[in-house]
Enzyme design. Structure first.
Site, mmCIF file in Angstrom:
data_model
loop_
_atom_site.group_PDB
_atom_site.id
_atom_site.type_symbol
_atom_site.label_atom_id
_atom_site.label_comp_id
_atom_site.label_asym_id
_atom_site.label_seq_id
_atom_site.Cartn_x
_atom_site.Cartn_y
_atom_site.Cartn_z
ATOM 1 N N TYR A 71 71.962 20.982 -31.619
ATOM 2 C CA TYR A 71 72.038 21.428 -30.228
ATOM 3 C C TYR A 71 71.857 22.939 -30.224
ATOM 4 C CZ TYR A 71 72.956 18.048 -26.601
ATOM 5 O OH TYR A 71 72.789 17.089 -25.644
ATOM 6 N N GLU A 73 71.518 25.004 -26.968
ATOM 7 C CA GLU A 73 71.431 25.569 -25.605
ATOM 8 C C GLU A 73 71.606 27.082 -25.660
ATOM 9 O OE1 GLU A 73 74.025 23.758 -22.768
ATOM 10 O OE2 GLU A 73 73.331 21.744 -23.251
ATOM 11 N N ASP A 222 49.260 27.194 -13.615
ATOM 12 C CA ASP A 222 49.599 26.110 -14.541
ATOM 13 C C ASP A 222 48.346 25.890 -15.389
ATOM 14 O OD1 ASP A 222 49.853 23.697 -15.844
ATOM 15 O OD2 ASP A 222 50.870 22.693 -14.190
ATOM 16 N N THR A 251 51.382 23.089 -20.991
ATOM 17 C CA THR A 251 51.827 22.155 -22.024
ATOM 18 C C THR A 251 51.254 22.680 -23.333
ATOM 19 O OG1 THR A 251 49.890 20.769 -21.626
ATOM 20 C CG2 THR A 251 51.946 20.099 -20.556
ATOM 21 N N LYS A 254 47.561 19.693 -25.213
ATOM 22 C CA LYS A 254 46.225 19.310 -24.713
ATOM 23 C C LYS A 254 45.189 20.105 -25.508
ATOM 24 C CE LYS A 254 47.877 17.820 -20.185
ATOM 25 N NZ LYS A 254 49.145 18.414 -19.722
ATOM 26 N N ARG A 260 53.698 17.565 -28.307
ATOM 27 C CA ARG A 260 53.938 17.283 -26.890
ATOM 28 C C ARG A 260 55.082 18.176 -26.397
ATOM 29 N NH1 ARG A 260 51.935 13.710 -23.816
ATOM 30 N NH2 ARG A 260 50.588 13.195 -25.580
HETATM 31 N N1 DSN Z 1 49.320 13.845 -17.254
HETATM 32 C C1 DSN Z 1 48.477 14.978 -17.512
HETATM 33 C C2 DSN Z 1 47.041 14.649 -17.471
HETATM 34 O O1 DSN Z 1 46.661 13.610 -17.981
HETATM 35 O O2 DSN Z 1 46.261 15.433 -16.958
HETATM 36 C C3 DSN Z 1 48.771 16.111 -16.585
HETATM 37 O O3 DSN Z 1 49.697 16.931 -17.180
#
Ligand code: DSN
Length: 458
Positions: A71, A73, A222, A251, A254, A260
């Site tokens: 943990y 935090e 974003d 994120t 990607k 993730r």
């Molecule tokens: N779920 C994602 C996507 O597939 O674009 C968005 O964050």
């Protein structure tokens, strides 16, 4: 599936994953089997989901260990738990790597997902911009000291903020910056947000920032989908978000090709509030994922990553062009990022039918709404294709031609069935078997030449 014993010639990655799966399999065999099966699935289908990628074995392995048991935090050096020295070292390293890679004044690497990162950003902006005595008390005190009335007051104030979006221009399907400016002048938003998950073009962030400044809005980007293109310096100048936005969320899994998870980058002014994301907004940080983020951020800082990022974009442009040469309608007529958005209506199909037919032929992608879609987000009229994963495999322009031909062939050979009322079904379809089998063979041939994780033999 039967476990195998490491051989003298096995690679370190093979030895590591075989051993890990043997240990998992001894505890719960079906889970180890499904993990092995997932690798087989990803090896036997062309992955064109725009939001997915293949992380490196180092990133994958950094996640599977006892860091998960801690943990932590708080933030490095300021934790609510004892024994966080190693987590501090890992998180501090990840923060430094993120700041240096993106040229950010501050980085917060704890968010568990993109949504979490966005909630932290919203919280930080609201805290700075909405007048609420509860927020002042919250900033002055420990979150655990807030009363039930404080929380109720906060919920009312923060929840009363309106959200609204702007659609693309109907003829071109592109963002109309004049319309953004006009709406911003009318609405005077607190927060102006730019970002996308299916827009196949770049965004001019300098213009967005000018609009935000004019109307007194905080500007947030974003960049979840295109963080790898920013890291790889494909997006520079007006198209580079970190220098223009007050706060940027992303994120890490990607185009960035990490684990993730999520991340926030921001100006120093917002840093203190952003760093209080946990426990204000998030549950306990995931130190094993933060370790993997550090590895991925280091990988994305290498010169090879810039080459990779450029290839993603070149491949998407080549794929869009090849699809159009094969008679497929591409929304906006091309791509400037990693996304190609296809309109399947000329084939008489819904996105759902196209997605299912292609999956049966060895191609994994997802259905997606197109601008002004009348089929809704479940059936849709579009398919979203992305090049990050196939680019990780090493594919280039020639392979994009082949992928375009496979996709066009399957869509041409697919037809909706009729419902009992005689109308075309939105979900059911028929796919000519010789066409399906030929497409599957072509996809397998391609994957045979560009194997996934060639260093791993399971
Ligand atoms: N779920 C994602 C996507 O597939 O674009 C968005 O964050």
């Amino acid at each position: 599936m039967k476990a195998q014993t490491p051989t003298a010639t096995a690679s370190p990655e093979t030895i590591a994953f075989r051993a890990a799966l043997d240990v998992v399999g001894a505890a719960l065999p079906e889970v180890a089997d499904s993990i092995r099966q997932e690798l087989a699935d990803q090896r036997s289908h062309l992955k064109l989901i725009a939001s997915e990628n293949f992380a490196s074995p180092a990133v994958l392995l950094a996640m599977g260990n006892w860091l998960s048991d801690k943990y932590a935090e708080g933030s490095p050096g300021h934790r609510f738990y004892a024994g966080c020295d190693n987590v501090d070292a890992i998180e501090s390293r990840a923060v430094e790597l993120a700041k240096s890679l993106f040229g950010a004044q501050h980085a917060y690497v704890q968010p568990h997902s993109g949504i979490d990162a966005n909630l932290v950003a919203f919280w930080a902006v609201l805290t700075h911009r909405v007048e609420a005595p509860e927020l002042e008390r919250l900033n002055a005190k420990d979150v655990r000291d807030l009363s039930a009335e404080d929380w109720e007051g906060l919920r009312r104030k923060l929840g009363s903020q309106k959200m609204m979006g702007i659609t693309v221009e109907p003829q071109t399907n592109l963002i109309d910056y004049d319309e953004v400016r006009k709406r911003a002048r009318e609405e005077r938003p607190l927060l102006l947000i730019a970002g996308y998950s299916s827009y196949p073009r770049r965004i001019n962030f300098r213009t967005f920032r000018e609009i935000a400044d004019e109307v007194g809005a905080t500007f947030m980007v974003d960049m979840a989908h295109f963080a790898g293109l920013v890291a790889g310096k494909v997006y520079t100048g007006d198209f580079e978000p970190v220098r223009h936005a007050h706060i940027v969320t992303t994120t890490t899994h990607k185009t960035l090709r990490g684990p993730r998870g999520g991340m926030v980058l921001c100006d120093a002014e917002l840093a203190g509030t952003v760093d209080r994301g946990c426990p204000l907004v998030l549950g306990g940080p995931l130190p094993h994922i933060i370790a993997a983020k550090a590895v991925a951020l280091h990988e994305a800082s290498q010169p090879e990553f810039a080459t990779y990022a450029r290839r993603i974009v070149d491949n998407a442009a080549a794929l869009a062009e090849a699809l159009q040469s094969n008679g497929v309608t591409v929304v906006t007529g091309g791509s400037e990022n990693h996304i190609v958005l296809v309109d399947v209506r000329p084939f008489g199909l819904t996105g759902r039918q196209g997605e299912a037919a292609l999956r049966s032929a060895g191609v994994t992608l997802n259905r997606n709404v197109i601008p002004y879609d009348t089929n809704g987000s479940w059936y849709t009229s579009g398919l979203r294709l992305g090049t990050p994963a196939v680019t990780t495999l090493g594919m280039a322009a020639a392979e994009m031609q082949e992928i375009a031909a496979i996709i066009a062939g399957v869509l041409r050979a697919t037809a909706p069935t009729k419902t009992t009322s005689g109308k075309p079904s939105l979900a059911n379809y028929t796919l000519d078997e010789p066409a399906r089998s030929q497409a599957e063979g072509r996809a397998r041939d391609l994957l045979g030449r560009f194997p996934l994780y060639p260093e791993i033999e399971l």
